[in-house]
Scaffold this motif. Sequence first.
Motif, PDB file in Angstrom:
ATOM      1  N   PHE A   1      64.668  -6.269  56.217  1.00  0.00           N
ATOM      2  CA  PHE A   1      65.630  -7.200  56.805  1.00  0.00           C
ATOM      3  C   PHE A   1      65.300  -8.635  56.386  1.00  0.00           C
ATOM      4  O   PHE A   1      66.189  -9.418  56.036  1.00  0.00           O
ATOM      5  CB  PHE A   1      65.606  -7.074  58.334  1.00  0.00           C
ATOM      6  CG  PHE A   1      66.590  -7.966  59.046  1.00  0.00           C
ATOM      7  CD1 PHE A   1      67.896  -7.545  59.268  1.00  0.00           C
ATOM      8  CD2 PHE A   1      66.219  -9.228  59.489  1.00  0.00           C
ATOM      9  CE1 PHE A   1      68.811  -8.374  59.913  1.00  0.00           C
ATOM     10  CE2 PHE A   1      67.124 -10.060  60.143  1.00  0.00           C
ATOM     11  CZ  PHE A   1      68.428  -9.625  60.353  1.00  0.00           C
ATOM     12  N   PHE A   2      64.006  -8.987  56.427  1.00  0.00           N
ATOM     13  CA  PHE A   2      63.581 -10.354  56.110  1.00  0.00           C
ATOM     14  C   PHE A   2      63.123 -10.444  54.658  1.00  0.00           C
ATOM     15  O   PHE A   2      62.196  -9.728  54.250  1.00  0.00           O
ATOM     16  CB  PHE A   2      62.434 -10.786  57.026  1.00  0.00           C
ATOM     17  CG  PHE A   2      62.830 -11.022  58.447  1.00  0.00           C
ATOM     18  CD1 PHE A   2      63.302 -12.260  58.863  1.00  0.00           C
ATOM     19  CD2 PHE A   2      62.748  -9.998  59.376  1.00  0.00           C
ATOM     20  CE1 PHE A   2      63.681 -12.476  60.174  1.00  0.00           C
ATOM     21  CE2 PHE A   2      63.120 -10.208  60.694  1.00  0.00           C
ATOM     22  CZ  PHE A   2      63.589 -11.447  61.102  1.00  0.00           C
ATOM     23  N   PRO A   3      63.731 -11.317  53.858  1.00  0.00           N
ATOM     24  CA  PRO A   3      63.295 -11.492  52.464  1.00  0.00           C
ATOM     25  C   PRO A   3      61.975 -12.260  52.404  1.00  0.00           C
ATOM     26  O   PRO A   3      61.860 -13.361  52.935  1.00  0.00           O
ATOM     27  CB  PRO A   3      64.435 -12.306  51.845  1.00  0.00           C
ATOM     28  CG  PRO A   3      65.023 -13.067  53.003  1.00  0.00           C
ATOM     29  CD  PRO A   3      64.878 -12.179  54.206  1.00  0.00           C
ATOM     30  N   ARG A   4      60.996 -11.695  51.778  1.00  0.00           N
ATOM     31  CA  ARG A   4      59.667 -12.296  51.760  1.00  0.00           C
ATOM     32  C   ARG A   4      59.585 -13.510  50.834  1.00  0.00           C
ATOM     33  O   ARG A   4      60.148 -13.524  49.746  1.00  0.00           O
ATOM     34  CB  ARG A   4      58.626 -11.271  51.335  1.00  0.00           C
ATOM     35  CG  ARG A   4      58.421 -10.141  52.331  1.00  0.00           C
ATOM     36  CD  ARG A   4      57.401  -9.134  51.846  1.00  0.00           C
ATOM     37  NE  ARG A   4      57.278  -8.030  52.789  1.00  0.00           N
ATOM     38  CZ  ARG A   4      56.331  -7.943  53.728  1.00  0.00           C
ATOM     39  NH1 ARG A   4      55.429  -8.895  53.827  1.00  0.00           N
ATOM     40  NH2 ARG A   4      56.299  -6.893  54.543  1.00  0.00           N
TER      41      ARG A   4
ATOM     42  N   PHE B   1      73.414 -14.203  63.110  1.00  0.00           N
ATOM     43  CA  PHE B   1      72.121 -13.749  62.608  1.00  0.00           C
ATOM     44  C   PHE B   1      71.317 -13.021  63.680  1.00  0.00           C
ATOM     45  O   PHE B   1      70.755 -11.949  63.431  1.00  0.00           O
ATOM     46  CB  PHE B   1      71.323 -14.954  62.081  1.00  0.00           C
ATOM     47  CG  PHE B   1      69.868 -14.672  61.872  1.00  0.00           C
ATOM     48  CD1 PHE B   1      69.441 -13.887  60.814  1.00  0.00           C
ATOM     49  CD2 PHE B   1      68.909 -15.193  62.736  1.00  0.00           C
ATOM     50  CE1 PHE B   1      68.093 -13.624  60.617  1.00  0.00           C
ATOM     51  CE2 PHE B   1      67.566 -14.930  62.553  1.00  0.00           C
ATOM     52  CZ  PHE B   1      67.148 -14.146  61.488  1.00  0.00           C
ATOM     53  N   VAL B   2      71.219 -13.599  64.871  1.00  0.00           N
ATOM     54  CA  VAL B   2      70.399 -12.998  65.926  1.00  0.00           C
ATOM     55  C   VAL B   2      70.916 -11.615  66.296  1.00  0.00           C
ATOM     56  O   VAL B   2      70.152 -10.689  66.562  1.00  0.00           O
ATOM     57  CB  VAL B   2      70.342 -13.925  67.155  1.00  0.00           C
ATOM     58  CG1 VAL B   2      69.666 -13.228  68.334  1.00  0.00           C
ATOM     59  CG2 VAL B   2      69.608 -15.217  66.818  1.00  0.00           C
TER      60      VAL B   2
ATOM     61  N   LEU C   1      69.763  -4.368  63.548  1.00  0.00           N
ATOM     62  CA  LEU C   1      69.312  -3.743  62.301  1.00  0.00           C
ATOM     63  C   LEU C   1      67.798  -3.764  62.121  1.00  0.00           C
ATOM     64  O   LEU C   1      67.282  -3.036  61.262  1.00  0.00           O
ATOM     65  CB  LEU C   1      69.982  -4.427  61.112  1.00  0.00           C
ATOM     66  CG  LEU C   1      71.511  -4.383  61.112  1.00  0.00           C
ATOM     67  CD1 LEU C   1      72.060  -5.088  59.884  1.00  0.00           C
ATOM     68  CD2 LEU C   1      72.025  -2.942  61.181  1.00  0.00           C
ATOM     69  N   ALA C   2      67.085  -4.564  62.882  1.00  0.00           N
ATOM     70  CA  ALA C   2      65.618  -4.608  62.806  1.00  0.00           C
ATOM     71  C   ALA C   2      65.052  -4.743  64.217  1.00  0.00           C
ATOM     72  O   ALA C   2      64.374  -5.727  64.535  1.00  0.00           O
ATOM     73  CB  ALA C   2      65.164  -5.757  61.914  1.00  0.00           C
TER      74      ALA C   2
ATOM     75  N   ALA D   1      61.705  -7.682  68.515  1.00  0.00           N
ATOM     76  CA  ALA D   1      60.851  -7.796  69.694  1.00  0.00           C
ATOM     77  C   ALA D   1      59.724  -8.812  69.488  1.00  0.00           C
ATOM     78  O   ALA D   1      59.079  -9.226  70.458  1.00  0.00           O
ATOM     79  CB  ALA D   1      60.264  -6.427  70.043  1.00  0.00           C
ATOM     80  N   LEU D   2      59.488  -9.234  68.250  1.00  0.00           N
ATOM     81  CA  LEU D   2      58.439 -10.209  67.969  1.00  0.00           C
ATOM     82  C   LEU D   2      58.883 -11.608  68.391  1.00  0.00           C
ATOM     83  O   LEU D   2      60.062 -11.884  68.555  1.00  0.00           O
ATOM     84  CB  LEU D   2      58.100 -10.201  66.480  1.00  0.00           C
ATOM     85  CG  LEU D   2      57.643  -8.859  65.891  1.00  0.00           C
ATOM     86  CD1 LEU D   2      57.437  -9.003  64.386  1.00  0.00           C
ATOM     87  CD2 LEU D   2      56.376  -8.373  66.566  1.00  0.00           C
ATOM     88  N   ARG D   3      57.922 -12.508  68.511  1.00  0.00           N
ATOM     89  CA  ARG D   3      58.231 -13.889  68.912  1.00  0.00           C
ATOM     90  C   ARG D   3      58.540 -14.788  67.723  1.00  0.00           C
ATOM     91  O   ARG D   3      58.908 -15.947  67.897  1.00  0.00           O
ATOM     92  CB  ARG D   3      57.056 -14.479  69.694  1.00  0.00           C
ATOM     93  CG  ARG D   3      56.825 -13.761  71.012  1.00  0.00           C
ATOM     94  CD  ARG D   3      55.586 -14.286  71.693  1.00  0.00           C
ATOM     95  NE  ARG D   3      55.208 -13.418  72.788  1.00  0.00           N
ATOM     96  CZ  ARG D   3      54.047 -13.466  73.404  1.00  0.00           C
ATOM     97  NH1 ARG D   3      53.138 -14.348  73.021  1.00  0.00           N
ATOM     98  NH2 ARG D   3      53.778 -12.639  74.393  1.00  0.00           N
ATOM     99  N   SER D   4      58.345 -14.280  66.536  1.00  0.00           N
ATOM    100  CA  SER D   4      58.616 -15.065  65.329  1.00  0.00           C
ATOM    101  C   SER D   4      59.076 -14.116  64.241  1.00  0.00           C
ATOM    102  O   SER D   4      59.038 -12.895  64.406  1.00  0.00           O
ATOM    103  CB  SER D   4      57.357 -15.809  64.877  1.00  0.00           C
ATOM    104  OG  SER D   4      56.370 -14.879  64.446  1.00  0.00           O
TER     105      SER D   4
END
Length: 484
Positions: free
Chosen positions: A234-237, A359-360, A366-367, A372-375
């Motif tokens: 989901f997040f592009p590194r 986005f949120v 989708l992820a 659930a993470l804070r960042s």
Amino acid sequence: MRQFPLEMHQVAPGRLVEWRLRSTTAPGAADRRASFNQDKHFTVAEESRADGDRVASWVAVTFEVDGVLDEPLLARALLGFVQRHEVLRCEFLRLAGEVSCAPLPAGELALDAVEVAAHGSAGRLGAFLSERFQRSIDTLSWPLFVMGAVVRPESSTVYLAFDHIVCDGMSMPVVAHQVLTAYEALVRGEEPELPPAPSYLDFADEQRRRYLSIDADDARLGYWKSFIERGGEFFPRCPLDLGVEPGRMYPIVNEASWLLDAAEAEVFEKVCRETGAKPFMGLLASVAVCLREAGGPGVYRGFMPVSERGREKWTDSVGWFVNTLPIEFDASPGKDFAQVVAGVGEGFREMMRHLDVPFVRAWELLAPEEFALRSWPYAVNFFSYIDMRRCPGAERHEEWRPTTHVWSATGNGTCSWFQRDADGLHMNSLYVDTPAARRTMDDFQEALRRTVQCVARTGGFRRPVGLTAPRRPEPDPRAARVRG
């Protein structure tokens, strides 16, 4: 107008006065739902506070008032500004599991002037204000902003700093324009006349009605799903070596630099236009090539924040009108500037066809484990561009000298914001404070400066034989790094 660390702002010393907001009545019912952005932001603040690990961020604006400051009239302008924007009158609460907000009635607010301090050192004033914002602004407590001025006999510097929950970076030019326009009208003995500013809470309601009920199978998430399928995540590194450990948060370095002076920026824009592209597309193409040459992939994959003020009625409103979307294009070796820019344009147009999906909400559906993470789970590839010359009040920026400042307590990656103004093209980066990140960001910044200057001088990425290295701009007192 540009963005750089508040600690580097050369504010002349003077007497500090703040105007503190208070309500003359009890808050009403919390009958308005927070937006998706606000809900996530508030939830992270709650969870981190419970663990004694405060997650915090603010965005601020400063601007100048020439001549003797009429403090009572500035107080009237500031109060009118708060009354005008409903989101600034909100207290956020968690009720029955949902984050809601209770707007205070505009007519039940008052300001109290409070003398803060007198500073004789310009060098320490920026750091003092930054520390004050950190202590005074709390996502879980109302009011969610600070308003004040550094008062001098012949001029004053006005400052307003906000928790991110009530505004975004594009709100800062709106703040400066509306407060100064109202103040100048009051000084002339006139009532301020400002354009309509619909409430951000109405925007949030509209967004929730459209997207709260969707699920992961909704066709509107197709763009996100295809992006995830091609990249695997989901997040592009971010491909840069930042020397971070998984799951760890770090103090932040806040760094500003100058990429192009005014003349070079004009030539760079002309080169971009000749290829049928906008300047930000040429800049993003340059970023992609520099990342690839630093060891990144040939296909650029990243996040790009996009303003949702496109509908004209929100132009003069304050709020968090930002959506974040993925963008993808080919920047493989062998492609020239025009080819990479063409890919940026195609990727951007495809991205904009899916602007409405929040986005949120996509993140949550989708992820879910990462939601659930804070960042964000790791260092993410991120690109933001604003042409400050297009902002409300830009015709007065030379006189008002507004500046924007951002701060975050901790992070696990890097974010870079690029601004174009009358003085040129600038870069402000927040990144983890590690030895590897400092070396990497120094190298990346220099590579990007050389690349955009090369484009401006030659029309492409490749430097012809015999062309000397592009010169560095003259030192800028605001172009420096500050440890968070």
